[in-house]
Design an enzyme around this catalytic site. Sequence first.
Site, mmCIF file in Angstrom:
data_model
loop_
_atom_site.group_PDB
_atom_site.id
_atom_site.type_symbol
_atom_site.label_atom_id
_atom_site.label_comp_id
_atom_site.label_asym_id
_atom_site.label_seq_id
_atom_site.Cartn_x
_atom_site.Cartn_y
_atom_site.Cartn_z
ATOM 1 N N ASP A 55 -28.891 -16.769 -5.162
ATOM 2 C CA ASP A 55 -30.289 -17.212 -5.086
ATOM 3 C C ASP A 55 -30.845 -17.607 -6.450
ATOM 4 O O ASP A 55 -32.000 -18.041 -6.555
ATOM 5 C CB ASP A 55 -31.168 -16.099 -4.498
ATOM 6 C CG ASP A 55 -30.843 -15.856 -3.020
ATOM 7 O OD1 ASP A 55 -30.370 -16.799 -2.358
ATOM 8 O OD2 ASP A 55 -31.058 -14.733 -2.549
ATOM 9 N N LYS A 60 -36.047 -7.721 -1.774
ATOM 10 C CA LYS A 60 -36.188 -8.297 -0.428
ATOM 11 C C LYS A 60 -35.021 -7.885 0.469
ATOM 12 O O LYS A 60 -35.218 -7.474 1.611
ATOM 13 C CB LYS A 60 -36.288 -9.828 -0.550
ATOM 14 C CG LYS A 60 -36.473 -10.543 0.784
ATOM 15 C CD LYS A 60 -37.244 -11.826 0.615
ATOM 16 C CE LYS A 60 -36.414 -12.945 0.027
ATOM 17 N NZ LYS A 60 -35.420 -13.481 0.967
#
Length: 442
Positions: A320, A30
Site C-alpha cells: 500500500d 486498518k
Amino acid sequence: MKDATCSQPEYLSSRAGGALRGEIEAPGDKSMSHRALILGGLAEGETHIFNLLEGRDVLDTAGALRAFGIEVDLDGPGHWRVTGAAWKSPPEPVDCGNSGTAARLLIGAASGFPICAEFTGDASLRKRPMDRLFAPLRSMGARIDARDGDRLPARVEGGGLGGIHFLNATASAQVKSAILLAGLRADGEVEVKEPARSRDHSENMLRDFGCDLQVEEGSIRLGAKRKLKAASVQIPGDPSSAAFPLVAALITPGSELLVRSVMVNPLRAGLYTTLREMGADLAFENRRSESGEEIADIRARFGRLRGVEVPASRAPSMIDEYPILGVAAAYAEGRTVMRGISELRVKESDRIAAMTAGLRACGVAVHEEGEDLVIEGLGRAPAGGAIVAAQGDHRIAMSFLMLGLASRAPVKVDSAAMIATSFPGFAELMHSIGAEIEDAAA
Ligand code: S3P
C-alpha cells in the site's frame, strides 16, 4: 450504494510552508481493526478492542457484522465491544463500501455458516477481482453466484465446508485470511501455502483468540482447536498511515517528526527499509511488543534522498506504500525502479496509472516497463502546480498532498473525501505539525 460523504471536502490543496515538527500518533491499524471486529464476531464471549480505527472502511465492517446479527457497541472513546454469536442471514445486501478487506474477510467468515448473504460495494470495489477468493471458497464447498463469475455483487451460500490446500499465488493477505476464517468452521485440513509471505495479523490474532494454528516456512495450517474465545485487543498505529507524515518530514526542509506507537511488523515495514536504503534519516525508537505485534516510535528528519531499486520480493511488505514511495522518489536524486508491482493495478484504483499521471502533472518523469515503474528523481523539489486526479483513491490523494507540501507550487487533489476511509482527521493531524493543507474549490 455508499458514496463519499458530503460533509467532507472533495478537494484539498497543499503548499510549501515551514518545517514540519512535532510528536503525533497515527490512527489505529486498518488491517488489525477489521480483523479484531470480525474475530470478535466469531468468538464466544465479549471482545474488547481499544484504539479501533474509526475510518469508513472499518465502520463498514462493523455495520456488516450487525447485519449478520452480531452486537457491536462503542463503549468509550476508541473502545469497542463485540459480542460473538452464530451469524444469521442478513435481510439486505451487505454493503462493504470501498473496502476490499471488509468484503473479502467477511465473505470468508460468512461462508462457514449455513446462511445466505449478498455482498456489494461502491463502484471501485465492484471492479476489483474476486475470483482469487471465490475459486478456493467454492472448492471448499461454498456456493457463490457472482457478476461475471468474478465481481461483486455476489450471493454467497455457506455451510458444510470441507478442507483445502491453497496456494496463495498473489501473496494476498485478504485471500489468505478469508480462507482461514472460512476454515474455522470447515471439516478437514486447512492449509495456505505462501511463496511470498503476506502480512500475518490474522495468524497472530487467531492465536490470541485461542485458535490452534501452525506456521512453518511458507505454510499456515489450522489445527484441530478452531473455536475462538473472546479477547482484548489493543490496536497500534497504522504504519501505512504513519508513512504520509513521515515522508512529508523527510522531504520538507528543516523538519523533524516523531510518530508514536506505530506497528512495525516486518511484513508491513518494507517502505521503511526502502527509505533507509534511500539514505533517509529514519529511526525506530522505544521498540516493544503489544497484542502479538512489534511497535516502535518512528522519528524522521529531513535530509537528502537517493534513488534505489526496490526488488519485487519486497512488494507484499509495502504493497500500500508505493504511492507515497513515488513521492519520496520524485525528490530523491537519481532513478528509482519499483519492480514487480502489477498488483497495484487492482487496488482501490489502478495505482500505477494514477501515480504516473499525477507525477507527470507535477513535473516528474516516470514510465512503466512491464511490471515495473521507473521514476526519474529530480534531487530537488518538483514543480507541483497541478490538479491531481486521485481516481477515488485515498492513498493517491494523501500521497500527492504530501508532494505539495514541499513542491515549488501548490498541489490540489480531488477525491479528498475518500481520505476518511482510512485516515479520519488526516488534515487536522497534518495541521498540528505545521502542514499547510486547506479545503479547495474544484
Ligand atoms: C490488506 C491486504 C492487502 C492491502 C490492503 C489490506 C489486509 O491487500 O493492500 O490494503 O488487511 O489484509 P491484498 O490482500 O489484496 O494484497
